[in-house]
Design a protein around this motif. Structure first.
Motif, PDB file in Angstrom:
ATOM      1  N   ALA A 240     -23.709  30.080  11.052  1.00 53.34           N
ATOM      2  CA  ALA A 240     -22.651  29.147  10.492  1.00 53.34           C
ATOM      3  C   ALA A 240     -21.776  28.060  10.848  1.00 53.34           C
ATOM      4  O   ALA A 240     -21.847  27.716  10.869  1.00 53.34           O
ATOM      5  N   SER A 241     -21.360  29.213  12.000  1.00 60.67           N
ATOM      6  CA  SER A 241     -20.207  28.103  12.873  1.00 60.67           C
ATOM      7  C   SER A 241     -21.508  27.415  13.812  1.00 60.67           C
ATOM      8  O   SER A 241     -20.750  26.024  13.692  1.00 60.67           O
ATOM      9  N   LYS A 242     -21.762  27.561  14.032  1.00 61.78           N
ATOM     10  CA  LYS A 242     -23.027  26.595  14.921  1.00 61.78           C
ATOM     11  C   LYS A 242     -23.068  25.412  13.853  1.00 61.78           C
ATOM     12  O   LYS A 242     -23.379  23.941  14.711  1.00 61.78           O
ATOM     13  N   LEU A 243     -23.939  25.810  12.909  1.00 59.03           N
ATOM     14  CA  LEU A 243     -24.547  25.027  11.747  1.00 59.03           C
ATOM     15  C   LEU A 243     -23.148  24.100  11.420  1.00 59.03           C
ATOM     16  O   LEU A 243     -22.741  22.479  11.622  1.00 59.03           O
ATOM     17  N   GLU A 244     -21.987  24.474  11.319  1.00 59.81           N
ATOM     18  CA  GLU A 244     -20.742  23.320  11.091  1.00 59.81           C
ATOM     19  C   GLU A 244     -20.261  23.026  12.357  1.00 59.81           C
ATOM     20  O   GLU A 244     -19.810  21.532  11.860  1.00 59.81           O
ATOM     21  N   SER A 245     -20.564  23.348  12.816  1.00 58.60           N
ATOM     22  CA  SER A 245     -20.358  22.687  14.146  1.00 58.60           C
ATOM     23  C   SER A 245     -21.007  21.032  14.640  1.00 58.60           C
ATOM     24  O   SER A 245     -20.772  20.037  14.961  1.00 58.60           O
ATOM     25  N   ALA A 246     -22.535  21.759  14.380  1.00 58.40           N
ATOM     26  CA  ALA A 246     -23.530  20.684  15.224  1.00 58.40           C
ATOM     27  C   ALA A 246     -23.065  19.822  13.532  1.00 58.40           C
ATOM     28  O   ALA A 246     -23.564  18.628  13.628  1.00 58.40           O
ATOM     29  N   LEU A 247     -23.061  19.717  12.518  1.00 63.17           N
ATOM     30  CA  LEU A 247     -22.371  19.020  11.338  1.00 63.17           C
ATOM     31  C   LEU A 247     -21.609  17.702  11.851  1.00 63.17           C
ATOM     32  O   LEU A 247     -21.528  17.196  10.822  1.00 63.17           O
ATOM     33  N   LYS A 248     -20.601  17.962  12.296  1.00 64.83           N
ATOM     34  CA  LYS A 248     -19.296  17.758  12.633  1.00 64.83           C
ATOM     35  C   LYS A 248     -19.331  16.062  13.552  1.00 64.83           C
ATOM     36  O   LYS A 248     -19.491  15.863  13.896  1.00 64.83           O
ATOM     37  N   THR A 249     -20.323  17.415  14.807  1.00 66.35           N
ATOM     38  CA  THR A 249     -20.951  16.245  15.287  1.00 66.35           C
ATOM     39  C   THR A 249     -21.773  15.422  15.209  1.00 66.35           C
ATOM     40  O   THR A 249     -21.932  14.278  16.587  1.00 66.35           O
ATOM     41  N   LEU A 250     -22.510  15.728  14.238  1.00 66.18           N
ATOM     42  CA  LEU A 250     -23.773  14.772  14.220  1.00 66.18           C
ATOM     43  C   LEU A 250     -22.232  13.387  13.361  1.00 66.18           C
ATOM     44  O   LEU A 250     -22.695  12.040  13.312  1.00 66.18           O
ATOM     45  N   LYS A 251     -21.776  14.088  12.664  1.00 65.65           N
ATOM     46  CA  LYS A 251     -21.504  12.815  11.890  1.00 65.65           C
ATOM     47  C   LYS A 251     -20.386  12.164  13.039  1.00 65.65           C
ATOM     48  O   LYS A 251     -20.562  10.613  12.379  1.00 65.65           O
ATOM     49  N   ASN A 252     -19.590  12.724  13.558  1.00 63.74           N
ATOM     50  CA  ASN A 252     -18.832  12.339  15.175  1.00 63.74           C
ATOM     51  C   ASN A 252     -19.721  11.034  15.708  1.00 63.74           C
ATOM     52  O   ASN A 252     -19.874  10.099  16.075  1.00 63.74           O
ATOM     53  N   ALA A 253     -21.028  11.171  15.778  1.00 71.00           N
ATOM     54  CA  ALA A 253     -22.289  11.076  16.541  1.00 71.00           C
ATOM     55  C   ALA A 253     -22.179   9.267  15.739  1.00 71.00           C
ATOM     56  O   ALA A 253     -22.781   8.676  16.141  1.00 71.00           O
ATOM     57  N   GLU A 254     -22.629   9.808  14.390  1.00 71.62           N
ATOM     58  CA  GLU A 254     -22.657   8.513  13.588  1.00 71.62           C
ATOM     59  C   GLU A 254     -22.051   7.381  13.346  1.00 71.62           C
ATOM     60  O   GLU A 254     -22.257   6.133  13.229  1.00 71.62           O
ATOM     61  N   GLU A 255     -20.656   8.303  12.981  1.00 73.90           N
ATOM     62  CA  GLU A 255     -19.435   6.995  13.063  1.00 73.90           C
ATOM     63  C   GLU A 255     -18.995   6.423  14.462  1.00 73.90           C
ATOM     64  O   GLU A 255     -18.883   5.308  14.503  1.00 73.90           O
ATOM     65  N   ASP A 256     -19.657   7.207  16.002  1.00 72.63           N
ATOM     66  CA  ASP A 256     -19.427   6.268  16.834  1.00 72.63           C
ATOM     67  C   ASP A 256     -20.766   5.758  17.210  1.00 72.63           C
ATOM     68  O   ASP A 256     -20.217   4.133  18.272  1.00 72.63           O
TER      69      ASP A 256
END
Length: 180
Positions: free
Chosen positions: A129-145
């Motif tokens: 669950a923490s890995k999924l949350e982290s990956a989703l946050k990183t994906l959101k940041n990558a899309e913003e970047d």
């Protein structure tokens, strides 16, 4: 210099070309600097696209694994421990085999680099669950970047065009002045 939350510098917008083009920095040097900056932004964009692609492939796998661990968690909580679960086991992308599994309260997770660790089911569910949350946050940041980087590339392209067009106008004016 202004940056986004992850440290990517903001491209300056050239309002007045005369402020950027001087005797010390002629048009050719200014244009070269703009081209170098644009190349850096495009390089960052390519790396960010690769990171996004990796996350797009990784997130469904994490979700699938988390769902399976949660299923095993629900099966392990039932009182009948002699009960077997019949399931299809993926051997390859298109090849499955039937397997009978006794809930043991433990699962093995691949961590990467040919490392597998055994976890209690509850701990594995928390980890995933923490890995999924982290990956989703990183994906959101990558899309913003990616959006931010595209804006910076566009700004640098506009800057380049403005300086180039200014230089063409200056050369025409100089040529007309010489002819007159």
């Amino acid at each position: 210099m202004e940056t986004n939350p992850r440290g990517i510098p903001k491209a300056p917008f050239v309002e007045n070309v005369e402020d950027h083009v001087t005797e010390e920095e002629p048009v050719e040097i200014v244009l070269r600097k703009f081209q170098e900056a644009m190349a850096k932004y495009k390089f960052m964009e390519i790396n960010m696209l690769q990171r996004k692609r990796n996350l797009d492939a990784k997130i469904p796998e994490i979700r699938k694994t988390l769902e399976m661990v949660q299923f095993l968690q629900s099966q392990a909580s039932e009182e009948d421990e002699s009960k077997e679960i019949e399931t299809l086991y993926e051997l390859n992308d298109t090849l499955y085999a039937t397997a009978k599994v006794k809930p043991t309260g433990k699962v093995c997770l691949w961590l990467g680099a040919n490392v597998m660790l055994e976890y209690p089911v509850d701990e594995a569910a928390d980890l995933l669950a923490s890995k999924l949350e982290s990956a989703l946050k990183t994906l959101k940041n990558a899309e913003e970047d990616l959006v931010y980087l595209r804006d910076q590339v566009t700004t640098m392209e506009v800057n380049t065009a403005r300086v180039y067009n200014w230089d063409v106008r200056q050369r025409r004016l100089a040529r007309v002045g010489e002819e007159a």
